[in-house]
Design a protein around this motif. Structure first.
Motif, short mmCIF file in Angstrom:
data_model
loop_
_atom_site.label_atom_id
_atom_site.label_comp_id
_atom_site.label_asym_id
_atom_site.label_seq_id
_atom_site.Cartn_x
_atom_site.Cartn_y
_atom_site.Cartn_z
N ASN A 83 0.86 -1.16 0.00
CA ASN A 83 0.08 -0.12 0.08
C ASN A 83 0.91 1.07 0.15
OD1 ASN A 83 -2.22 1.84 0.20
ND2 ASN A 83 -2.48 1.46 2.21
N GLU A 84 1.03 1.90 -1.30
CA GLU A 84 1.97 2.93 -1.33
C GLU A 84 1.17 4.24 -1.94
OE1 GLU A 84 5.08 3.04 -0.51
OE2 GLU A 84 5.39 0.82 0.00
N LYS A 85 1.76 5.40 -1.54
CA LYS A 85 1.46 6.62 -1.80
C LYS A 85 2.38 7.10 -3.05
CE LYS A 85 0.07 11.22 -0.28
NZ LYS A 85 0.12 12.01 0.98
N LEU A 86 1.57 7.47 -4.09
CA LEU A 86 2.60 7.85 -5.24
C LEU A 86 2.48 9.19 -5.73
CD1 LEU A 86 1.42 5.03 -7.60
CD2 LEU A 86 3.35 4.86 -6.00
N GLU A 87 3.44 10.00 -5.30
CA GLU A 87 3.63 11.49 -5.15
C GLU A 87 4.17 11.58 -6.79
OE1 GLU A 87 5.41 13.43 -1.91
OE2 GLU A 87 3.78 12.14 -0.68
N PRO A 88 3.42 12.68 -7.53
CA PRO A 88 4.00 12.86 -8.84
C PRO A 88 5.36 13.11 -8.91
CG PRO A 88 2.22 14.44 -8.33
CD PRO A 88 2.65 13.65 -7.04
N GLY A 89 6.05 12.27 -9.93
CA GLY A 89 7.51 12.47 -10.23
C GLY A 89 8.21 11.75 -9.21
N LYS A 90 8.12 11.03 -8.27
CA LYS A 90 8.60 10.47 -7.35
C LYS A 90 8.53 8.90 -7.54
CE LYS A 90 9.37 10.23 -2.26
NZ LYS A 90 8.69 10.39 -1.00
N MET A 91 9.80 8.28 -7.86
CA MET A 91 9.75 6.74 -7.92
C MET A 91 9.64 6.15 -6.44
SD MET A 91 10.43 4.85 -10.43
CE MET A 91 11.70 5.27 -11.55
#
Ligand SMILES: [Cu+2]
Length: 126
Positions: A83-91
């Motif tokens: 369960n991950e949060k994907l912030e824009p542009g961040k790998m």
């Protein structure tokens, strides 16, 4: 004349044995392996994951590199505790062992717009 046939027999024998040896040499690469490391790069965007089908073998270590290219998304696979949060542009790096066979959905878990509920894919463990 007998000698001639002996030579033919010898020739056939060499070809057959040679052929078998050849097969034994190449065999290990065709065996389905478990315990391999399988790495995938996934791009998240409104409203899909690319690729949206990932196939691995049971026992493989799955490494995912996931990146959102627009807004904040989530990436969840319930069965493997991901369960991950994907912030824009961040790998984001995700790693887990595919310890059971089946087809498991992964999906966006953070509301990202109108098509959010359809933003999903499938992890297939063979
Ligand atoms: Cu979403």
């Amino acid at each position: 004349m007998k000698r001639f046939w002996s030579l033919i027999l010898l020739f056939v024998f060499v070809v057959i044995v040679g052929g078998c040896t050849e097969q034994q040499k190449t065999q290990p690469t065709t065996i389905t392996s478990t315990g391999e490391i399988k790495e995938f790069q996934i791009t998240a965007s409104q409203f899909s994951f690319e690729p949206n089908i990932i196939t691995v073998n049971k026992g493989d270590t799955v490494k995912l590199k996931i990146k959102s290219v627009d807004v904040t998304h989530g990436f969840t696979i319930n069965e493997f505790g991901v369960n991950e949060k994907l912030e824009p542009g961040k790998m984001i790096d995700v790693e887990f062992v595919a310890g059971k066979t089946g087809a498991f959905s992964f999906y966006c878990s953070i509301f990202c717009g109108n098509g959010h509920s359809g933003m999903r894919g499938e992890l297939v463990v063979k």
